[in-house]
Write a protein that holds these residues in place. Sequence first.
Motif, mmCIF file in Angstrom:
data_model
loop_
_atom_site.group_PDB
_atom_site.id
_atom_site.type_symbol
_atom_site.label_atom_id
_atom_site.label_comp_id
_atom_site.label_asym_id
_atom_site.label_seq_id
_atom_site.Cartn_x
_atom_site.Cartn_y
_atom_site.Cartn_z
ATOM 1 N N ASN A 105 0.857 -1.183 0.000
ATOM 2 C CA ASN A 105 0.000 0.000 0.000
ATOM 3 C C ASN A 105 0.890 1.228 0.000
ATOM 4 O O ASN A 105 1.746 1.382 0.876
ATOM 5 N N VAL A 106 0.689 2.081 -0.990
ATOM 6 C CA VAL A 106 1.468 3.307 -1.119
ATOM 7 C C VAL A 106 0.518 4.486 -0.986
ATOM 8 O O VAL A 106 -0.479 4.557 -1.695
ATOM 9 N N THR A 107 0.836 5.387 -0.068
ATOM 10 C CA THR A 107 0.092 6.636 0.053
ATOM 11 C C THR A 107 1.049 7.754 -0.327
ATOM 12 O O THR A 107 2.060 7.970 0.348
ATOM 13 N N VAL A 108 0.743 8.428 -1.419
ATOM 14 C CA VAL A 108 1.560 9.542 -1.893
ATOM 15 C C VAL A 108 1.028 10.806 -1.231
ATOM 16 O O VAL A 108 -0.163 11.108 -1.311
ATOM 17 N N LEU A 109 1.922 11.526 -0.564
ATOM 18 C CA LEU A 109 1.539 12.760 0.117
ATOM 19 C C LEU A 109 1.732 13.930 -0.833
ATOM 20 O O LEU A 109 2.794 14.063 -1.455
ATOM 21 N N VAL A 110 0.702 14.751 -0.964
ATOM 22 C CA VAL A 110 0.759 15.922 -1.834
ATOM 23 C C VAL A 110 0.455 17.174 -1.011
ATOM 24 O O VAL A 110 -0.324 17.125 -0.059
ATOM 25 N N ASP A 111 1.076 18.292 -1.389
ATOM 26 C CA ASP A 111 0.814 19.538 -0.673
ATOM 27 C C ASP A 111 -0.337 20.288 -1.330
ATOM 28 O O ASP A 111 -0.944 19.804 -2.297
ATOM 29 N N ILE A 148 -0.079 -4.247 -5.484
ATOM 30 C CA ILE A 148 0.206 -2.857 -5.128
ATOM 31 C C ILE A 148 -1.028 -1.999 -5.343
ATOM 32 O O ILE A 148 -1.791 -2.200 -6.297
ATOM 33 N N LYS A 149 -1.229 -1.062 -4.418
ATOM 34 C CA LYS A 149 -2.331 -0.092 -4.529
ATOM 35 C C LYS A 149 -1.781 1.266 -4.120
ATOM 36 O O LYS A 149 -1.179 1.403 -3.063
ATOM 37 N N ILE A 150 -2.008 2.261 -4.971
ATOM 38 C CA ILE A 150 -1.526 3.616 -4.720
ATOM 39 C C ILE A 150 -2.727 4.530 -4.448
ATOM 40 O O ILE A 150 -3.713 4.488 -5.172
ATOM 41 N N SER A 151 -2.591 5.321 -3.392
ATOM 42 C CA SER A 151 -3.605 6.327 -3.089
ATOM 43 C C SER A 151 -2.884 7.652 -2.841
ATOM 44 O O SER A 151 -1.663 7.685 -2.660
ATOM 45 N N TYR A 152 -3.643 8.733 -2.826
ATOM 46 C CA TYR A 152 -3.061 10.064 -2.656
ATOM 47 C C TYR A 152 -3.747 10.765 -1.481
ATOM 48 O O TYR A 152 -4.945 10.601 -1.282
ATOM 49 N N LYS A 153 -2.950 11.525 -0.719
ATOM 50 C CA LYS A 153 -3.476 12.220 0.445
ATOM 51 C C LYS A 153 -2.872 13.620 0.517
ATOM 52 O O LYS A 153 -1.647 13.767 0.485
ATOM 53 N N GLU A 154 -3.735 14.625 0.622
ATOM 54 C CA GLU A 154 -3.235 16.001 0.771
ATOM 55 C C GLU A 154 -2.869 16.235 2.224
ATOM 56 O O GLU A 154 -3.626 15.882 3.129
ATOM 57 N N VAL A 155 -1.690 16.804 2.431
ATOM 58 C CA VAL A 155 -1.225 17.090 3.799
ATOM 59 C C VAL A 155 -0.946 18.567 3.973
ATOM 60 O O VAL A 155 -0.777 19.295 3.051
#
Length: 112
Positions: free
Chosen positions: A3-9, A105-112
Amino acid sequence: MINVTVLVDSEHSYCGLLMSGHAGYAEDYQKGQELVCSAVSALTLNMANSVEHFTDSPFEAWVEEESGTFRFCFTSKACAEATLLMNSLILGLTDIEEEYGEPYIKISYKEV
């Protein structure tokens, strides 16, 4: 599954990632699991090492091998070179997800 969580601003730039799991831990073993795990590991560690050796962008990283946990976060705005390296990593991971998908694999995105 990885599980991949990509952090975006707030500007939609990649500023870090959280990764956990192992592709080889899927309940129904299938050919390709080791390939996915090793490719994801190689891309991710190469990105972190490249940011450290070729840029001045500060970051924090943490690895826990047994659980497959990896955390990487820029501690301030990344320079252009570090941004390129992170963009390249996300491109590679996205290509792997498109090729192999679940249960690997699963990729998701999260705004931080």
